[in-house]
Design a protein around this motif. Structure first.
Motif, PDB file in Angstrom:
ATOM      1  N   LYS A 175       0.672  -1.130   0.039  1.00  0.00           N
ATOM      2  CA  LYS A 175       0.008   0.359  -0.165  1.00  0.00           C
ATOM      3  C   LYS A 175       0.534   1.615  -0.246  1.00  0.00           C
ATOM      4  CE  LYS A 175      -3.199   2.599   2.626  1.00  0.00           C
ATOM      5  NZ  LYS A 175      -4.384   2.614   4.413  1.00  0.00           N
ATOM      6  N   ASN A 176       1.915   1.195   1.139  1.00  0.00           N
ATOM      7  CA  ASN A 176       3.045   2.677   0.723  1.00  0.00           C
ATOM      8  C   ASN A 176       3.654   2.780  -0.307  1.00  0.00           C
ATOM      9  OD1 ASN A 176       2.232   2.904   3.800  1.00  0.00           O
ATOM     10  ND2 ASN A 176       3.217   2.020   4.522  1.00  0.00           N
ATOM     11  N   ASN A 177       3.668   1.876  -0.947  1.00  0.00           N
ATOM     12  CA  ASN A 177       4.904   1.467  -2.499  1.00  0.00           C
ATOM     13  C   ASN A 177       3.734   1.931  -3.335  1.00  0.00           C
ATOM     14  OD1 ASN A 177       6.527   1.177  -4.374  1.00  0.00           O
ATOM     15  ND2 ASN A 177       6.222  -1.078  -4.767  1.00  0.00           N
ATOM     16  N   THR A 178       2.603   1.629  -3.473  1.00  0.00           N
ATOM     17  CA  THR A 178       1.725   2.375  -4.440  1.00  0.00           C
ATOM     18  C   THR A 178       1.908   3.793  -3.864  1.00  0.00           C
ATOM     19  OG1 THR A 178      -0.089   0.246  -3.941  1.00  0.00           O
ATOM     20  CG2 THR A 178      -0.996   1.799  -5.603  1.00  0.00           C
ATOM     21  N   ILE A 179       0.762   4.254  -2.673  1.00  0.00           N
ATOM     22  CA  ILE A 179       0.767   5.581  -2.527  1.00  0.00           C
ATOM     23  C   ILE A 179       2.168   6.895  -3.152  1.00  0.00           C
ATOM     24  CG2 ILE A 179       0.751   7.250  -0.715  1.00  0.00           C
ATOM     25  CD1 ILE A 179      -0.809   5.087   1.166  1.00  0.00           C
ATOM     26  N   GLY A 180       2.908   5.988  -2.663  1.00  0.00           N
ATOM     27  CA  GLY A 180       4.163   6.702  -3.114  1.00  0.00           C
ATOM     28  C   GLY A 180       4.351   6.404  -4.854  1.00  0.00           C
ATOM     29  N   ARG A 181       4.527   5.696  -4.847  1.00  0.00           N
ATOM     30  CA  ARG A 181       4.181   5.448  -6.438  1.00  0.00           C
ATOM     31  C   ARG A 181       2.917   7.032  -7.458  1.00  0.00           C
ATOM     32  NH1 ARG A 181       3.955  -0.135  -6.626  1.00  0.00           N
ATOM     33  NH2 ARG A 181       1.750   0.357  -7.796  1.00  0.00           N
ATOM     34  N   ALA A 182       2.097   6.755  -6.779  1.00  0.00           N
ATOM     35  CA  ALA A 182       1.491   7.838  -7.533  1.00  0.00           C
ATOM     36  C   ALA A 182       1.249   9.321  -6.353  1.00  0.00           C
ATOM     37  CB  ALA A 182      -0.482   7.788  -6.269  1.00  0.00           C
ATOM     38  N   LYS A 183       2.895   9.425  -5.867  1.00  0.00           N
ATOM     39  CA  LYS A 183       2.562  10.241  -5.784  1.00  0.00           C
ATOM     40  C   LYS A 183       3.707  11.416  -6.515  1.00  0.00           C
ATOM     41  CE  LYS A 183       1.407  10.708  -0.527  1.00  0.00           C
ATOM     42  NZ  LYS A 183       2.253  10.149   0.763  1.00  0.00           N
ATOM     43  N   ARG A 184       4.706  10.321  -6.863  1.00  0.00           N
ATOM     44  CA  ARG A 184       5.594  10.650  -7.758  1.00  0.00           C
ATOM     45  C   ARG A 184       5.622  10.269  -8.656  1.00  0.00           C
ATOM     46  NH1 ARG A 184       8.532   6.348  -4.837  1.00  0.00           N
ATOM     47  NH2 ARG A 184       7.498   4.471  -6.766  1.00  0.00           N
ATOM     48  N   LEU A 185       4.524  10.063  -9.439  1.00  0.00           N
ATOM     49  CA  LEU A 185       3.573  10.461 -10.574  1.00  0.00           C
ATOM     50  C   LEU A 185       3.138  11.914 -10.654  1.00  0.00           C
ATOM     51  CD1 LEU A 185       2.346   9.388 -13.589  1.00  0.00           C
ATOM     52  CD2 LEU A 185       0.076   8.619 -12.467  1.00  0.00           C
ATOM     53  N   LEU A 186       2.191  12.158  -9.976  1.00  0.00           N
ATOM     54  CA  LEU A 186       1.266  13.928  -9.302  1.00  0.00           C
ATOM     55  C   LEU A 186       2.544  14.630  -9.095  1.00  0.00           C
ATOM     56  CD1 LEU A 186      -0.968  12.573  -6.919  1.00  0.00           C
ATOM     57  CD2 LEU A 186      -1.400  13.335 -10.087  1.00  0.00           C
ATOM     58  N   GLU A 187       3.876  14.020  -8.714  1.00  0.00           N
ATOM     59  CA  GLU A 187       4.629  15.337  -8.371  1.00  0.00           C
ATOM     60  C   GLU A 187       5.125  15.505 -10.285  1.00  0.00           C
ATOM     61  OE1 GLU A 187       7.408  13.705  -5.593  1.00  0.00           O
ATOM     62  OE2 GLU A 187       6.363  14.394  -4.000  1.00  0.00           O
ATOM     63  N   ASN A 188       5.677  14.415 -11.369  1.00  0.00           N
ATOM     64  CA  ASN A 188       6.187  14.837 -12.261  1.00  0.00           C
ATOM     65  C   ASN A 188       5.390  15.358 -13.043  1.00  0.00           C
ATOM     66  OD1 ASN A 188       8.452  13.058 -11.301  1.00  0.00           O
ATOM     67  ND2 ASN A 188       7.897  11.755 -12.202  1.00  0.00           N
ATOM     68  N   LEU A 189       3.767  14.930 -12.983  1.00  0.00           N
ATOM     69  CA  LEU A 189       2.816  15.810 -13.964  1.00  0.00           C
ATOM     70  C   LEU A 189       2.626  17.209 -14.040  1.00  0.00           C
ATOM     71  CD1 LEU A 189       0.559  12.643 -14.173  1.00  0.00           C
ATOM     72  CD2 LEU A 189       1.625  13.290 -15.796  1.00  0.00           C
ATOM     73  N   ALA A 190       3.051  17.478 -11.987  1.00  0.00           N
ATOM     74  CA  ALA A 190       2.743  18.829 -11.683  1.00  0.00           C
ATOM     75  C   ALA A 190       3.763  19.803 -12.022  1.00  0.00           C
ATOM     76  CB  ALA A 190       2.847  18.886 -10.093  1.00  0.00           C
ATOM     77  N   ALA A 191       5.182  19.055 -11.834  1.00  0.00           N
ATOM     78  CA  ALA A 191       5.986  20.342 -13.001  1.00  0.00           C
ATOM     79  C   ALA A 191       5.582  21.070 -14.130  1.00  0.00           C
ATOM     80  CB  ALA A 191       7.646  19.647 -12.579  1.00  0.00           C
TER      81      ALA A 191
END
Length: 60
Positions: A30-46
């Motif tokens: 679950k933590n790995n999935t949440i971490g991947r989602a956060k990284r994806l959003l960070e990469n999209l947000a920039a």
């Protein structure tokens, strides 16, 4: 700690050890999935933030 208890008490506590291992793996996944989602959003947000900045500068 749990492994120590399994070695001491054997098969009596093995089911508890197995359950704890499964729950720990589920929490890690679950933590790995949440971490991947956060990284994806960070990469999209920039790029989105950069595009918004460029658009606002063009309007000036």
């Amino acid at each position: 700690m749990c492994a120590y208890l399994v070695v001491l008490d054997g098969s009596k506590v093995a089911p508890i050890f197995n359950r704890l291992e499964r729950e720990l793996e589920a929490m890690r996944e679950k933590n790995n999935t949440i971490g991947r989602a956060k990284r994806l959003l960070e990469n999209l947000a920039a790029p989105m933030q950069r595009d918004l900045l460029l658009t606002s500068q063009e309007q000036i």
